[in-house]
Design a protein around this motif. Sequence first.
Motif, PDB file in Angstrom:
ATOM      1  N   ASN A 315       0.871  -1.186   0.000  1.00 16.27           N
ATOM      2  CA  ASN A 315       0.000   0.000   0.000  1.00 16.27           C
ATOM      3  C   ASN A 315       0.900   1.225   0.000  1.00 16.27           C
ATOM      4  O   ASN A 315       1.204   1.782   1.051  1.00 16.27           O
ATOM      5  CB  ASN A 315      -0.899  -0.009   1.237  1.00 16.27           C
ATOM      6  N   THR A 316       1.322   1.639  -1.184  1.00 16.82           N
ATOM      7  CA  THR A 316       2.530   2.469  -1.270  1.00 16.82           C
ATOM      8  C   THR A 316       2.305   3.937  -1.600  1.00 16.82           C
ATOM      9  O   THR A 316       3.273   4.658  -1.798  1.00 16.82           O
ATOM     10  CB  THR A 316       3.490   1.868  -2.319  1.00 16.82           C
ATOM     11  N   ASN A 317       1.050   4.398  -1.679  1.00 15.43           N
ATOM     12  CA  ASN A 317       0.835   5.831  -1.873  1.00 15.43           C
ATOM     13  C   ASN A 317      -0.387   6.277  -1.082  1.00 15.43           C
ATOM     14  O   ASN A 317      -1.142   5.436  -0.573  1.00 15.43           O
ATOM     15  CB  ASN A 317       0.754   6.199  -3.362  1.00 15.43           C
ATOM     16  N   PRO A 318      -0.616   7.577  -0.930  1.00 18.29           N
ATOM     17  CA  PRO A 318      -1.698   8.043  -0.053  1.00 18.29           C
ATOM     18  C   PRO A 318      -3.078   7.504  -0.403  1.00 18.29           C
ATOM     19  O   PRO A 318      -3.916   7.313   0.490  1.00 18.29           O
ATOM     20  CB  PRO A 318      -1.636   9.572  -0.214  1.00 18.29           C
ATOM     21  N   THR A 319      -3.363   7.250  -1.682  1.00 18.28           N
ATOM     22  CA  THR A 319      -4.693   6.774  -2.046  1.00 18.28           C
ATOM     23  C   THR A 319      -4.941   5.353  -1.544  1.00 18.28           C
ATOM     24  O   THR A 319      -6.090   4.924  -1.465  1.00 18.28           O
ATOM     25  CB  THR A 319      -4.916   6.846  -3.563  1.00 18.28           C
ATOM     26  N   SER A 320      -3.875   4.620  -1.198  1.00 22.92           N
ATOM     27  CA  SER A 320      -4.053   3.291  -0.608  1.00 22.92           C
ATOM     28  C   SER A 320      -4.875   3.368   0.668  1.00 22.92           C
ATOM     29  O   SER A 320      -5.658   2.455   0.985  1.00 22.92           O
ATOM     30  CB  SER A 320      -2.689   2.671  -0.283  1.00 22.92           C
ATOM     31  N   TYR A 321      -4.704   4.462   1.398  1.00 23.43           N
ATOM     32  CA  TYR A 321      -5.334   4.584   2.710  1.00 23.43           C
ATOM     33  C   TYR A 321      -6.697   5.258   2.625  1.00 23.43           C
ATOM     34  O   TYR A 321      -7.389   5.406   3.638  1.00 23.43           O
ATOM     35  CB  TYR A 321      -4.361   5.299   3.669  1.00 23.43           C
ATOM     36  N   PHE A 322      -7.135   5.617   1.419  1.00 23.67           N
ATOM     37  CA  PHE A 322      -8.534   5.957   1.185  1.00 23.67           C
ATOM     38  C   PHE A 322      -9.360   4.669   1.096  1.00 23.67           C
ATOM     39  O   PHE A 322     -10.576   4.711   1.306  1.00 23.67           O
ATOM     40  CB  PHE A 322      -8.704   6.729  -0.134  1.00 23.67           C
ATOM     41  N   ARG A 323      -8.708   3.583   0.751  1.00 28.55           N
ATOM     42  CA  ARG A 323      -9.402   2.291   0.620  1.00 28.55           C
ATOM     43  C   ARG A 323      -9.484   1.554   1.947  1.00 28.55           C
ATOM     44  O   ARG A 323     -10.494   0.895   2.226  1.00 28.55           O
ATOM     45  CB  ARG A 323      -8.677   1.418  -0.414  1.00 28.55           C
ATOM     46  N   LEU A 324      -8.432   1.613   2.760  1.00 26.08           N
ATOM     47  CA  LEU A 324      -8.387   0.841   4.008  1.00 26.08           C
ATOM     48  C   LEU A 324      -9.176   1.548   5.103  1.00 26.08           C
ATOM     49  O   LEU A 324      -8.629   2.073   6.073  1.00 26.08           O
ATOM     50  CB  LEU A 324      -6.933   0.626   4.430  1.00 26.08           C
ATOM     51  N   VAL A 325     -10.498   1.569   4.914  1.00 28.69           N
ATOM     52  CA  VAL A 325     -11.406   2.192   5.876  1.00 28.69           C
ATOM     53  C   VAL A 325     -12.539   1.206   6.171  1.00 28.69           C
ATOM     54  O   VAL A 325     -12.825   0.324   5.357  1.00 28.69           O
ATOM     55  CB  VAL A 325     -11.977   3.515   5.320  1.00 28.69           C
ATOM     56  N   PRO A 326     -13.185   1.323   7.330  1.00 25.89           N
ATOM     57  CA  PRO A 326     -14.253   0.376   7.689  1.00 25.89           C
ATOM     58  C   PRO A 326     -15.419   0.404   6.708  1.00 25.89           C
ATOM     59  O   PRO A 326     -15.664   1.399   6.026  1.00 25.89           O
ATOM     60  CB  PRO A 326     -14.690   0.861   9.080  1.00 25.89           C
ATOM     61  N   HIS A 327     -16.121  -0.729   6.649  1.00 26.29           N
ATOM     62  CA  HIS A 327     -17.379  -0.881   5.913  1.00 26.29           C
ATOM     63  C   HIS A 327     -17.203  -0.840   4.397  1.00 26.29           C
ATOM     64  O   HIS A 327     -18.163  -0.598   3.670  1.00 26.29           O
ATOM     65  CB  HIS A 327     -18.390   0.194   6.344  1.00 26.29           C
ATOM     66  N   GLN A 328     -16.002  -1.084   3.889  1.00 29.23           N
ATOM     67  CA  GLN A 328     -15.771  -1.051   2.446  1.00 29.23           C
ATOM     68  C   GLN A 328     -15.250  -2.399   1.931  1.00 29.23           C
ATOM     69  O   GLN A 328     -14.704  -2.471   0.848  1.00 29.23           O
ATOM     70  CB  GLN A 328     -14.757   0.048   2.115  1.00 29.23           C
ATOM     71  N   GLU A 329     -15.424  -3.462   2.704  1.00 36.01           N
ATOM     72  CA  GLU A 329     -14.871  -4.786   2.377  1.00 36.01           C
ATOM     73  C   GLU A 329     -13.360  -4.735   2.206  1.00 36.01           C
ATOM     74  O   GLU A 329     -12.776  -5.521   1.470  1.00 36.01           O
ATOM     75  CB  GLU A 329     -15.532  -5.393   1.134  1.00 36.01           C
ATOM     76  N   ALA A 330     -12.728  -3.763   2.849  1.00 35.00           N
ATOM     77  CA  ALA A 330     -11.271  -3.703   2.915  1.00 35.00           C
ATOM     78  C   ALA A 330     -10.903  -3.762   4.394  1.00 35.00           C
ATOM     79  O   ALA A 330     -11.598  -3.199   5.238  1.00 35.00           O
ATOM     80  CB  ALA A 330     -10.746  -2.428   2.279  1.00 35.00           C
ATOM     81  N   PRO A 331      -9.813  -4.451   4.729  1.00 35.88           N
ATOM     82  CA  PRO A 331      -9.511  -4.680   6.145  1.00 35.88           C
ATOM     83  C   PRO A 331      -8.956  -3.436   6.835  1.00 35.88           C
ATOM     84  O   PRO A 331      -8.306  -2.594   6.206  1.00 35.88           O
ATOM     85  CB  PRO A 331      -8.461  -5.790   6.094  1.00 35.88           C
ATOM     86  N   THR A 332      -9.223  -3.344   8.121  1.00 38.74           N
ATOM     87  CA  THR A 332      -8.632  -2.301   8.955  1.00 38.74           C
ATOM     88  C   THR A 332      -8.033  -2.889  10.227  1.00 38.74           C
ATOM     89  O   THR A 332      -7.209  -2.241  10.866  1.00 38.74           O
ATOM     90  CB  THR A 332      -9.676  -1.237   9.347  1.00 38.74           C
ATOM     91  N   ASN A 333      -8.454  -4.097  10.590  1.00 40.46           N
ATOM     92  CA  ASN A 333      -8.001  -4.746  11.816  1.00 40.46           C
ATOM     93  C   ASN A 333      -7.149  -5.961  11.492  1.00 40.46           C
ATOM     94  O   ASN A 333      -7.351  -6.639  10.476  1.00 40.46           O
ATOM     95  CB  ASN A 333      -9.200  -5.191  12.658  1.00 40.46           C
ATOM     96  N   VAL A 334      -6.201  -6.273  12.365  1.00 40.34           N
ATOM     97  CA  VAL A 334      -5.320  -7.418  12.168  1.00 40.34           C
ATOM     98  C   VAL A 334      -5.985  -8.641  12.794  1.00 40.34           C
ATOM     99  O   VAL A 334      -5.924  -8.870  14.004  1.00 40.34           O
ATOM    100  CB  VAL A 334      -3.934  -7.165  12.788  1.00 40.34           C
TER     101      VAL A 334
END
Length: 503
Positions: A315-334
């Motif tokens: 996840n190598t640029n700032p837009t990667s962390y627009f995706r890693l948010v809750p409720h988007q079928e992308a993980p946020t917790n380990v």
Amino acid sequence: MKNKEIALNKNALVKWLEKSPREFTKEDIIRYIVENDIEMVNFMYPAGDGRLKTLNFIINNLDYLETILSLGERVDGSSLFPFISASSSDLYVLPRFRTAFLDPFAEIPTVSMLCSFFDKDGNPLESSPEYTLQKACADFTRVTGLKFQAMGELEYYVIAPDEGRFPATDQRGYHESAPFAKFNDFRTLCMQYIAQTGGQIKYGHSEVGNFTLNGTIYEQNEIEFLPVDAEEAADQLVLAKWVIRNLGHQYGYDVTFAPKITTGKAGSGLHIHMRIMDQDGKNKMLDKDKKLSEVARKAIAGLMMLAPAITAFGNTNPTSYFRLVPHQEAPTNVCWGDRNRSVLVRVPLGWTTDKDMCAEINPGTEATLEIDPTKKQTVEIRSADGSADIYQLIAGLAVAVRYGFELENALEIAEKTYVDVNIHSAENADKVKDLAQLPTTCAESADALEQVRDIFERDGIFSPGMIDGIIKKLRSFDQVEADAAKKDDLKMHQMVTRYFHCG
């Protein structure tokens, strides 16, 4: 009768030589070129930006062909990698014959091959991402006696003018058929071309994301691969991105693997499946009772411990962390779980039932007894996206999985991080508070890697210079700007445009 691996292979060299790519020799490549009137050879290699670079050779005589295949060529490393100084920049590139394919885009008959980098002393370039993956896989086998395999799920958006007919349902594009899915034919052609380059594809389909904006349709698609040795898996993914972009260009479509292109719409990930095989080709992810094995749970424990740092590769640029948010079928917790898409590491539904489902719906038919259904079992990490350096990412996963075998309390870690609920639901808040979080910014990702860099550098897998470069790049992004973009659609659009063709 031809070997099963060869019989239906779409690679022209495999069909003509009637041998597996792993068996290709220099003499095979020369014979194919001479007898099939090939006029050009391309050397291709991924650079520091993750994209393939190309060097063209017109074949004038046999001596020259033998020379370039044997000795490779000299390139300017400082123009390819940020960690190489212009004062000592020459590198060698040598073709890997097993990657040879007939270029499907070239008007002049051309054979292309992926290359490896070597330094001035003729040694593999320590900081080359491809060599880093090679070292990680070899070290995994040294420590465990097993083989590390991987496969990718390549998600991307196709973008084109909207004709206004048969509109798709917003954010309901999963496995949609034509005419509501507009780019199925384009995707299947991409799959055909990828197969011709040697890609082992599992399937393709339209994905959840689709929307129309200002007369333009954005449709998400996915191509998923079969598990192969990890080095081969990385090669296939890099070539697949090259194929999809080239075909998009030919058709007048824009294509992006960007992790997030607008708010409220599905982002694109690069989920990586992994499995661990013994030297006889037996999948070790399940035990004799078809339950998740200790081998698999140790691997998951390693992923749990190093997951925050792995975002530095995936996840190598700032837009990667627009995706890693809750409720988007992308993980946020380990955490991890069975068949659970709210977790970081998912154990997909396996073929562990004793029922013959094929016979159930096809009376008079029995399932092929030679097929071992347990061979399909993998575990999937869902954090990475299209900005990833694919070789560094899979190398990092190999290191993490190996690390799980070195942890005395690996099974305890696996047990503590297992969840069987949707962790994004409010009623499960108590579960979330005990779980580690993935980084939410590039800077946090850099910090996570810095804290455990010794694990990745151990045994010379990741070079210190490579780790330094990754951390420096992640910390170079303007966090104030990135935070502002999360709250302002115009600023987000400007940032997405900047990183639209990442990886």
